[in-house]
Design a protein around this motif. Structure first.
Motif, PDB file in Angstrom:
ATOM      1  N   VAL A 146      31.254  33.227 -42.639  1.00 32.27           N
ATOM      2  CA  VAL A 146      32.533  33.299 -42.858  1.00 32.27           C
ATOM      3  C   VAL A 146      32.944  34.314 -43.587  1.00 32.27           C
ATOM      4  CG1 VAL A 146      34.552  31.806 -44.033  1.00 32.27           C
ATOM      5  CG2 VAL A 146      32.721  30.650 -43.175  1.00 32.27           C
ATOM      6  N   ARG A 147      33.917  35.373 -42.961  1.00 31.08           N
ATOM      7  CA  ARG A 147      34.173  36.795 -43.497  1.00 31.08           C
ATOM      8  C   ARG A 147      34.866  36.712 -44.858  1.00 31.08           C
ATOM      9  NH1 ARG A 147      36.958  39.776 -38.754  1.00 31.08           N
ATOM     10  NH2 ARG A 147      35.794  38.865 -37.080  1.00 31.08           N
ATOM     11  N   ASP A 148      35.738  35.414 -45.085  1.00 29.69           N
ATOM     12  CA  ASP A 148      36.517  35.325 -46.258  1.00 29.69           C
ATOM     13  C   ASP A 148      35.702  35.089 -47.368  1.00 29.69           C
ATOM     14  OD1 ASP A 148      39.215  34.948 -44.663  1.00 29.69           O
ATOM     15  OD2 ASP A 148      37.500  34.216 -43.763  1.00 29.69           O
ATOM     16  N   SER A 149      34.730  34.405 -47.130  1.00 34.96           N
ATOM     17  CA  SER A 149      33.866  34.047 -48.457  1.00 34.96           C
ATOM     18  C   SER A 149      32.479  34.588 -48.533  1.00 34.96           C
ATOM     19  CB  SER A 149      33.947  32.530 -48.754  1.00 34.96           C
ATOM     20  OG  SER A 149      33.200  32.109 -47.340  1.00 34.96           O
ATOM     21  N   GLY A 150      32.045  35.005 -47.368  1.00 34.88           N
ATOM     22  CA  GLY A 150      30.445  35.522 -47.267  1.00 34.88           C
ATOM     23  C   GLY A 150      29.670  34.530 -47.277  1.00 34.88           C
ATOM     24  N   GLN A 151      30.187  33.000 -46.807  1.00 36.31           N
ATOM     25  CA  GLN A 151      29.066  31.915 -46.652  1.00 36.31           C
ATOM     26  C   GLN A 151      28.584  32.012 -45.446  1.00 36.31           C
ATOM     27  OE1 GLN A 151      28.416  29.260 -49.256  1.00 36.31           O
ATOM     28  NE2 GLN A 151      28.796  31.119 -50.442  1.00 36.31           N
ATOM     29  N   ARG A 152      27.288  32.069 -45.445  1.00 35.50           N
ATOM     30  CA  ARG A 152      26.393  31.668 -44.168  1.00 35.50           C
ATOM     31  C   ARG A 152      25.875  30.418 -43.593  1.00 35.50           C
ATOM     32  NH1 ARG A 152      22.623  36.517 -45.717  1.00 35.50           N
ATOM     33  NH2 ARG A 152      22.876  35.728 -47.885  1.00 35.50           N
ATOM     34  N   PHE A 153      26.114  30.125 -42.592  1.00 37.58           N
ATOM     35  CA  PHE A 153      25.614  28.828 -42.070  1.00 37.58           C
ATOM     36  C   PHE A 153      24.758  29.005 -40.719  1.00 37.58           C
ATOM     37  CE2 PHE A 153      29.395  28.428 -44.144  1.00 37.58           C
ATOM     38  CZ  PHE A 153      29.263  27.438 -45.045  1.00 37.58           C
ATOM     39  N   TRP A 154      23.277  28.625 -40.955  1.00 32.68           N
ATOM     40  CA  TRP A 154      22.432  28.777 -39.844  1.00 32.68           C
ATOM     41  C   TRP A 154      22.017  27.420 -39.201  1.00 32.68           C
ATOM     42  CZ3 TRP A 154      16.509  28.648 -40.554  1.00 32.68           C
ATOM     43  CH2 TRP A 154      15.987  28.889 -39.483  1.00 32.68           C
ATOM     44  N   GLY A 155      22.245  27.653 -37.870  1.00 32.40           N
ATOM     45  CA  GLY A 155      21.861  26.312 -37.212  1.00 32.40           C
ATOM     46  C   GLY A 155      22.954  25.166 -36.760  1.00 32.40           C
ATOM     47  N   GLN A 156      23.148  24.545 -35.739  1.00 34.36           N
ATOM     48  CA  GLN A 156      23.885  23.814 -35.184  1.00 34.36           C
ATOM     49  C   GLN A 156      24.148  22.590 -36.077  1.00 34.36           C
ATOM     50  OE1 GLN A 156      23.354  20.661 -33.709  1.00 34.36           O
ATOM     51  NE2 GLN A 156      21.009  20.515 -34.025  1.00 34.36           N
ATOM     52  N   ASP A 157      23.137  22.188 -36.841  1.00 30.89           N
ATOM     53  CA  ASP A 157      22.899  21.057 -37.817  1.00 30.89           C
ATOM     54  C   ASP A 157      23.783  21.429 -39.315  1.00 30.89           C
ATOM     55  OD1 ASP A 157      20.845  23.022 -38.266  1.00 30.89           O
ATOM     56  OD2 ASP A 157      19.566  21.458 -39.035  1.00 30.89           O
ATOM     57  N   MET A 159      44.229  32.542 -43.275  1.00 29.72           N
ATOM     58  CA  MET A 159      43.495  31.966 -42.023  1.00 29.72           C
ATOM     59  C   MET A 159      42.007  32.298 -42.033  1.00 29.72           C
ATOM     60  SD  MET A 159      44.125  32.770 -38.164  1.00 29.72           S
ATOM     61  CE  MET A 159      45.583  31.630 -37.852  1.00 29.72           C
ATOM     62  N   ALA A 160      40.975  31.565 -42.058  1.00 29.15           N
ATOM     63  CA  ALA A 160      39.575  31.984 -42.307  1.00 29.15           C
ATOM     64  C   ALA A 160      38.924  32.590 -41.018  1.00 29.15           C
ATOM     65  CB  ALA A 160      38.703  30.811 -42.330  1.00 29.15           C
ATOM     66  N   SER A 161      38.407  33.655 -40.952  1.00 33.45           N
ATOM     67  CA  SER A 161      37.708  34.263 -39.809  1.00 33.45           C
ATOM     68  C   SER A 161      35.992  33.922 -39.908  1.00 33.45           C
ATOM     69  CB  SER A 161      37.993  35.741 -39.890  1.00 33.45           C
ATOM     70  OG  SER A 161      39.165  35.988 -39.833  1.00 33.45           O
ATOM     71  N   ILE A 162      35.560  33.573 -38.535  1.00 38.53           N
ATOM     72  CA  ILE A 162      34.367  33.374 -38.575  1.00 38.53           C
ATOM     73  C   ILE A 162      33.613  34.190 -37.754  1.00 38.53           C
ATOM     74  CG2 ILE A 162      32.653  31.616 -38.020  1.00 38.53           C
ATOM     75  CD1 ILE A 162      34.835  29.408 -38.551  1.00 38.53           C
ATOM     76  N   ASP A 163      32.503  34.963 -37.857  1.00 39.18           N
ATOM     77  CA  ASP A 163      31.727  35.710 -36.879  1.00 39.18           C
ATOM     78  C   ASP A 163      30.604  34.815 -36.574  1.00 39.18           C
ATOM     79  OD1 ASP A 163      33.131  37.970 -37.109  1.00 39.18           O
ATOM     80  OD2 ASP A 163      31.963  38.665 -38.797  1.00 39.18           O
ATOM     81  N   TYR A 164      30.327  34.511 -35.165  1.00 40.19           N
ATOM     82  CA  TYR A 164      29.408  33.657 -34.565  1.00 40.19           C
ATOM     83  C   TYR A 164      28.454  34.471 -33.809  1.00 40.19           C
ATOM     84  CZ  TYR A 164      27.566  29.976 -31.372  1.00 40.19           C
ATOM     85  OH  TYR A 164      27.067  29.135 -30.765  1.00 40.19           O
ATOM     86  N   TYR A 165      27.353  34.483 -34.382  1.00 39.69           N
ATOM     87  CA  TYR A 165      26.280  35.354 -33.589  1.00 39.69           C
ATOM     88  C   TYR A 165      25.283  34.227 -33.068  1.00 39.69           C
ATOM     89  CZ  TYR A 165      27.241  38.736 -37.254  1.00 39.69           C
ATOM     90  OH  TYR A 165      28.009  39.702 -38.063  1.00 39.69           O
ATOM     91  N   LEU A 166      25.162  34.772 -31.719  1.00 41.32           N
ATOM     92  CA  LEU A 166      24.372  33.669 -30.579  1.00 41.32           C
ATOM     93  C   LEU A 166      23.556  34.309 -29.660  1.00 41.32           C
ATOM     94  CD1 LEU A 166      26.169  33.725 -27.610  1.00 41.32           C
ATOM     95  CD2 LEU A 166      27.899  33.650 -29.387  1.00 41.32           C
ATOM     96  N   GLY A 167      22.761  33.803 -29.239  1.00 35.83           N
ATOM     97  CA  GLY A 167      22.055  34.294 -28.205  1.00 35.83           C
ATOM     98  C   GLY A 167      22.405  33.141 -27.001  1.00 35.83           C
ATOM     99  N   THR A 168      22.503  33.670 -25.855  1.00 34.18           N
ATOM    100  CA  THR A 168      22.827  32.861 -24.868  1.00 34.18           C
ATOM    101  C   THR A 168      21.819  31.792 -24.289  1.00 34.18           C
ATOM    102  OG1 THR A 168      22.624  34.673 -23.033  1.00 34.18           O
ATOM    103  CG2 THR A 168      24.954  34.295 -24.118  1.00 34.18           C
ATOM    104  N   ILE A 169      20.352  32.443 -24.518  1.00 32.53           N
ATOM    105  CA  ILE A 169      19.380  31.107 -24.082  1.00 32.53           C
ATOM    106  C   ILE A 169      19.056  30.257 -24.972  1.00 32.53           C
ATOM    107  CG2 ILE A 169      18.797  33.085 -22.358  1.00 32.53           C
ATOM    108  CD1 ILE A 169      16.203  33.602 -24.067  1.00 32.53           C
ATOM    109  N   SER A 170      19.604  30.173 -26.276  1.00 31.99           N
ATOM    110  CA  SER A 170      19.232  29.472 -27.239  1.00 31.99           C
ATOM    111  C   SER A 170      19.327  28.098 -27.142  1.00 31.99           C
ATOM    112  CB  SER A 170      19.824  29.909 -28.473  1.00 31.99           C
ATOM    113  OG  SER A 170      19.726  29.079 -29.518  1.00 31.99           O
ATOM    114  N   PRO A 171      18.377  27.293 -27.278  1.00 31.60           N
ATOM    115  CA  PRO A 171      18.760  25.828 -26.974  1.00 31.60           C
ATOM    116  C   PRO A 171      19.620  25.125 -28.224  1.00 31.60           C
ATOM    117  CG  PRO A 171      16.574  26.136 -27.712  1.00 31.60           C
ATOM    118  CD  PRO A 171      16.815  27.383 -27.521  1.00 31.60           C
ATOM    119  N   TYR A 172      19.617  25.855 -29.237  1.00 28.01           N
ATOM    120  CA  TYR A 172      20.245  25.412 -30.443  1.00 28.01           C
ATOM    121  C   TYR A 172      21.678  25.851 -30.260  1.00 28.01           C
ATOM    122  CZ  TYR A 172      15.915  24.352 -32.421  1.00 28.01           C
ATOM    123  OH  TYR A 172      14.522  23.739 -32.437  1.00 28.01           O
ATOM    124  N   VAL A 173      22.001  26.851 -29.787  1.00 23.46           N
ATOM    125  CA  VAL A 173      23.311  27.292 -29.271  1.00 23.46           C
ATOM    126  C   VAL A 173      23.993  26.164 -28.492  1.00 23.46           C
ATOM    127  CG1 VAL A 173      24.810  28.869 -27.895  1.00 23.46           C
ATOM    128  CG2 VAL A 173      23.095  29.758 -29.820  1.00 23.46           C
TER     129      VAL A 173
END
Length: 199
Positions: free
Chosen positions: A176-187, A1-15
């Motif tokens: 993604v903790r399991d692979s170290g892959q990073r994804f920036w942005g809702q797009d 099972m993959a584990s995702i850390d989601y870093y966010l700002g609650t006032i971000s329009p992209y969030v």
């Protein structure tokens, strides 16, 4: 099972524009999500970013075109100039931290609810009454708004440090903790979806 850390700002329009697509993707792949709200402006400062108010006019002009374009594409209501932005992100972030620790409600919905409150509903997410209302609306005890403030503050600060260490520099940012892959942005959620299918 993959584990995702989601870093966010609650006032971000992209969030806000990310909606609940992360939760749908995670459910599809049986992945878990750990929500890590942080001070997004300090993250910019720490990682070479520029706060919106200090950006070159051409960048802000493009942002003013891009945000409604995405909102229309995603069929989401959007207010280009919300009445309560920017506001202090800490109280809403503490509420998310407390809710995650308590469990039992719709955490992804709560995160989206805070962002939607800013960018579509003209609500002040630093206001205690708004925080309590959103907690209750997503299945959490509204009194979490008043509980665990010390732990919330401690975790909020730690999330910023972890974000810097993980290579995050904006929001939404998915690691993604399991692979170290990073994804920036809702797009980039489609790419996250494709990546999880390979694990």
């Amino acid at each position: 099972m993959a584990s995702i850390d989601y870093y966010l700002g609650t006032i971000s329009p992209y969030v806000y524009l990310a909606g609940t697509r992360l939760e749908e993707i995670a459910e599809k792949h049986g992945a878990t999500v750990t929500y890590k709200p942080l001070d997004l402006l300090q993250l910019f400062d720490r990682t070479g970013g520029i706060r919106p108010a200090e950006r070159h006019p051409s960048r802000n002009e493009y942002r003013a075109q891009e945000l409604p374009r995405w909102a229309e594409y995603l069929d989401m209501p959007f207010n280009q100039k919300p009445a309560h932005w920017p506001v202090n992100m800490a109280p809403s972030s503490y509420a998310i931290i407390a809710a995650q620790q308590a469990g039992g409600g719709d955490l992804g919905g709560l995160v989206h609810g805070f962002a939607k409150a800013v960018w579509a509903d003209e609500r002040d997410i630093s206001d205690d009454a708004v925080i309590r209302d959103l907690l209750g609306a997503h299945g959490f005890d509204p009194d979490l708004a008043d509980k665990g403030l010390f732990v919330g503050a401690e975790t909020y600060g730690r999330n910023l440090e972890e974000a810097v260490e993980a290579g995050a520099f904006g929001a939404p940012f998915y690691v993604v903790r399991d692979s170290g892959q990073r994804f920036w942005g809702q797009d980039r959620l489609d790419f996250l979806d494709r990546h999880l299918a390979t694990l």
